[in-house]
Design an enzyme around this catalytic site. Sequence first.
Site, PDB file in Angstrom:
ATOM      1  N   GLY A  12       0.687  -1.101   0.181  1.00 21.57           N
ATOM      2  CA  GLY A  12       0.034  -0.075   0.178  1.00 21.57           C
ATOM      3  C   GLY A  12       0.843   1.279  -0.041  1.00 21.57           C
ATOM      4  N   LYS A  91      -5.119  -9.085  -8.413  1.00 16.06           N
ATOM      5  CA  LYS A  91      -6.082 -10.098  -8.843  1.00 16.06           C
ATOM      6  C   LYS A  91      -6.725  -9.575 -10.265  1.00 16.06           C
ATOM      7  CE  LYS A  91      -9.769 -13.020  -7.311  1.00 16.06           C
ATOM      8  NZ  LYS A  91     -10.666 -13.069  -8.448  1.00 16.06           N
ATOM      9  N   ILE A  92      -6.823 -10.226 -11.112  1.00 18.40           N
ATOM     10  CA  ILE A  92      -7.474 -10.054 -12.545  1.00 18.40           C
ATOM     11  C   ILE A  92      -8.754  -9.769 -12.199  1.00 18.40           C
ATOM     12  CG2 ILE A  92      -8.058 -10.497 -14.879  1.00 18.40           C
ATOM     13  CD1 ILE A  92      -5.141 -11.968 -14.815  1.00 18.40           C
ATOM     14  N   HIS A 109       0.910   0.082 -13.488  1.00 13.65           N
ATOM     15  CA  HIS A 109       1.796  -0.845 -13.728  1.00 13.65           C
ATOM     16  C   HIS A 109       3.342  -0.481 -13.782  1.00 13.65           C
ATOM     17  CE1 HIS A 109       2.615  -5.071 -14.953  1.00 13.65           C
ATOM     18  NE2 HIS A 109       3.237  -4.503 -15.971  1.00 13.65           N
TER      19      HIS A 109
HETATM   20  C1  GAR Z   1       3.315  -1.105  -7.518  1.00 12.05           C
HETATM   21  O1  GAR Z   1       4.567  -1.116  -7.869  1.00 12.05           O
HETATM   22  C2  GAR Z   1       2.293  -1.279  -8.550  1.00 12.05           C
HETATM   23  O2  GAR Z   1       3.060  -0.656  -9.889  1.00 12.05           O
HETATM   24  C3  GAR Z   1       2.336  -3.011  -8.906  1.00 12.05           C
HETATM   25  O3  GAR Z   1       2.335  -3.297  -7.634  1.00 12.05           O
HETATM   26  C4  GAR Z   1       3.043  -2.448  -6.720  1.00 12.05           C
HETATM   27  C5  GAR Z   1       2.164  -2.253  -5.393  1.00 12.05           C
HETATM   28  O4  GAR Z   1       3.046  -1.555  -4.425  1.00 12.05           O
HETATM   29  N1  GAR Z   1       1.104  -3.145  -9.600  1.00 12.05           N
HETATM   30  C6  GAR Z   1       1.041  -4.131 -10.651  1.00 12.05           C
HETATM   31  O5  GAR Z   1       2.218  -4.954 -10.526  1.00 12.05           O
HETATM   32  C7  GAR Z   1      -0.202  -4.339 -11.302  1.00 12.05           C
HETATM   33  N2  GAR Z   1       0.027  -5.060 -12.301  1.00 12.05           N
HETATM   34  P1  GAR Z   1       2.423  -1.035  -3.192  1.00 12.05           P
HETATM   35  O6  GAR Z   1       1.231  -2.020  -2.649  1.00 12.05           O
HETATM   36  O7  GAR Z   1       3.442  -0.596  -2.260  1.00 12.05           O
HETATM   37  O8  GAR Z   1       1.495   0.181  -3.665  1.00 12.05           O
END
Ligand code: GAR
Length: 217
Positions: A12, A91-92, A109
């Site tokens: 988060g 989750k998709i 992403h």
């Molecule tokens: C982020 O870096 C986001 O870009 C990635 O997950 C991470 C979540 O970090 N999202 C994906 O890979 C979606 N395909 P966070 O929970 O610390 O914000």
Amino acid sequence: MKKIAVLISGQGNNLQAIIDACYSDYIPAQIACVVSNKSDAYGLTRAKKALIPQSVFLRKDFANNLAMDEAIGNYLEKQSVDLIVLAGYMKILTPGFTQRFAGRILNIHPSLLPKYAGLNSYQRAIEAGDTEHGTTVHFVNEEVDGGAIVLQAKVPIFPEDNVEDVEARTREQEYQIYPLVIKWFTERRLVLKDNVAYLDGKALPEHGYASEDDEEK
Ligand code: GAR
């Protein structure tokens, strides 16, 4: 004031950047709720600290993905949210959900989409010998990490870099560009029409605002 829901699965950090941006009025919106598909997601603790209502939806409590997404959708509709922000929601989402909220879901992403959709984008970029990487904010449609691109941020990859180096550099950019795009949306400057993103009435180029393909025109 617009209402935002943030969907998470993990740490988060992006959620925190969005919470901070809402509290400082940089984003003129209220986070109505945080939804997680993992009960141990640290993002839930961040939401609690910020006094934001949280809900956990676990796949095991539903017959199938469709039923789970329908329940999340009903919950979000009850909260009258204007925008759904995916912030590390791993989750998709089912097509039923993405169509139900078409033009109102954003995702971030960690790659320069359309390159490296899916998992392990940092590793894949390093293995491919890329000299730059980055992150993308885009509208969500039925395709995984598809949908109209709004904004990308690029970072260099240096020869001695490992995954952690590239990730840290990329994440720094995420916490800047995601709040900015959410701000545009909540100010009604950013809209999606026929799968094309428009900012201030102008269609954004394929790779988003201020991309090189725009400069070439
Ligand atoms: C982020 O870096 C986001 O870009 C990635 O997950 C991470 C979540 O970090 N999202 C994906 O890979 C979606 N395909 P966070 O929970 O610390 O914000």
